[in-house]
Design a protein around this motif. Sequence first.
Motif, PDB file in Angstrom:
ATOM      1  N   ARG A 132      38.827 -13.552  79.669  1.00  7.58           N
ATOM      2  CA  ARG A 132      40.103 -13.812  80.333  1.00  7.58           C
ATOM      3  C   ARG A 132      41.078 -14.487  79.379  1.00  7.58           C
ATOM      4  O   ARG A 132      40.704 -15.349  78.601  1.00  7.58           O
ATOM      5  N   ILE A 133      42.325 -14.091  79.482  1.00 14.31           N
ATOM      6  CA  ILE A 133      43.397 -14.743  78.738  1.00 14.31           C
ATOM      7  C   ILE A 133      44.384 -15.280  79.765  1.00 14.31           C
ATOM      8  O   ILE A 133      44.860 -14.543  80.630  1.00 14.31           O
ATOM      9  N   VAL A 134      44.678 -16.580  79.667  1.00 20.87           N
ATOM     10  CA  VAL A 134      45.578 -17.247  80.599  1.00 20.87           C
ATOM     11  C   VAL A 134      46.736 -17.830  79.804  1.00 20.87           C
ATOM     12  O   VAL A 134      46.530 -18.573  78.845  1.00 20.87           O
ATOM     13  N   ILE A 135      47.959 -17.489  80.195  1.00 16.90           N
ATOM     14  CA  ILE A 135      49.149 -18.023  79.550  1.00 16.90           C
ATOM     15  C   ILE A 135      49.439 -19.378  80.193  1.00 16.90           C
ATOM     16  O   ILE A 135      49.693 -19.454  81.392  1.00 16.90           O
ATOM     17  N   VAL A 136      49.371 -20.433  79.400  1.00 13.77           N
ATOM     18  CA  VAL A 136      49.531 -21.795  79.912  1.00 13.77           C
ATOM     19  C   VAL A 136      50.991 -22.212  79.769  1.00 13.77           C
ATOM     20  O   VAL A 136      51.564 -22.140  78.676  1.00 13.77           O
ATOM     21  N   LEU A 137      51.587 -22.630  80.898  1.00 13.92           N
ATOM     22  CA  LEU A 137      52.991 -23.014  80.911  1.00 13.92           C
ATOM     23  C   LEU A 137      53.148 -24.529  80.783  1.00 13.92           C
ATOM     24  O   LEU A 137      52.309 -25.296  81.250  1.00 13.92           O
ATOM     25  N   ASN A 138      54.230 -24.948  80.183  1.00 14.63           N
ATOM     26  CA  ASN A 138      54.562 -26.358  80.002  1.00 14.63           C
ATOM     27  C   ASN A 138      55.461 -26.793  81.153  1.00 14.63           C
ATOM     28  O   ASN A 138      56.602 -26.340  81.243  1.00 14.63           O
ATOM     29  N   ILE A 139      54.960 -27.663  82.012  1.00 13.96           N
ATOM     30  CA  ILE A 139      55.724 -28.086  83.192  1.00 13.96           C
ATOM     31  C   ILE A 139      57.012 -28.777  82.792  1.00 13.96           C
ATOM     32  O   ILE A 139      58.071 -28.500  83.362  1.00 13.96           O
ATOM     33  N   ARG A 140      56.965 -29.690  81.825  1.00 15.45           N
ATOM     34  CA  ARG A 140      58.181 -30.420  81.435  1.00 15.45           C
ATOM     35  C   ARG A 140      59.270 -29.466  80.964  1.00 15.45           C
ATOM     36  O   ARG A 140      60.426 -29.597  81.351  1.00 15.45           O
ATOM     37  N   ALA A 141      58.926 -28.496  80.136  1.00 17.63           N
ATOM     38  CA  ALA A 141      59.922 -27.537  79.645  1.00 17.63           C
ATOM     39  C   ALA A 141      60.436 -26.666  80.788  1.00 17.63           C
ATOM     40  O   ALA A 141      61.603 -26.304  80.821  1.00 17.63           O
ATOM     41  N   LEU A 142      59.561 -26.361  81.733  1.00 22.38           N
ATOM     42  CA  LEU A 142      59.932 -25.537  82.878  1.00 22.38           C
ATOM     43  C   LEU A 142      60.972 -26.236  83.752  1.00 22.38           C
ATOM     44  O   LEU A 142      61.888 -25.611  84.281  1.00 22.38           O
ATOM     45  N   LEU A 143      60.847 -27.541  83.883  1.00 17.59           N
ATOM     46  CA  LEU A 143      61.726 -28.289  84.785  1.00 17.59           C
ATOM     47  C   LEU A 143      63.022 -28.761  84.132  1.00 17.59           C
ATOM     48  O   LEU A 143      63.883 -29.298  84.795  1.00 17.59           O
TER      49      LEU A 143
END
Length: 188
Positions: free
Chosen positions: A176-187
Amino acid sequence: VEDHVTFSFSEHNGDDLSELNEFFVSQNEKEEFSSAYLTNTSGSYVKTESDIVELLSFGLSDEEYGIDIVGIQEIIKVPVITEVPRTRDFVLGVVSLRGTIVPVIDMRKLLQLDENLSQRSQRVLVLRASGEPVGVLVDNVSSVMRIDASFIEERPPSMKLAAGEIIEGVGRINERIVIVLNIRALLE
């Protein structure tokens, strides 16, 4: 009546964690992440220096994404969203969540993916942003996964696009490959 899940986190007083560890770490996880655990003389597993990250996995398009579970306030079914004029194209509008106005972001538009028709499996992840909640629309929510931080590779330098800034890295769990998102950058 709204269907939602609320996560709460509390401090532990330092007592023996073996029962709690057995509850949260299944035998399959222990085997899958054996490099992150050592066995002590009593035969129980003890966490080593490597960090275990808990990610909520969700789907967008045909890809699997993950976001640190600590930053999630709750998960709700998609409510009626009120459009707000003159906002960025990835902002769907706002919802009222128990009297609090929450802006909702369409992750597909933010990541420049193809648009998708509304589905029953769609959910809004309500994230904690410096005191203000922000909703993120996703196609589906899969599960909570535990992954050793060493299995998360940094974002490739070639990803310099604006959407690339919210991608923290790529996690690998077996095939499995999971793309991990950065919450701080997202907000931001």
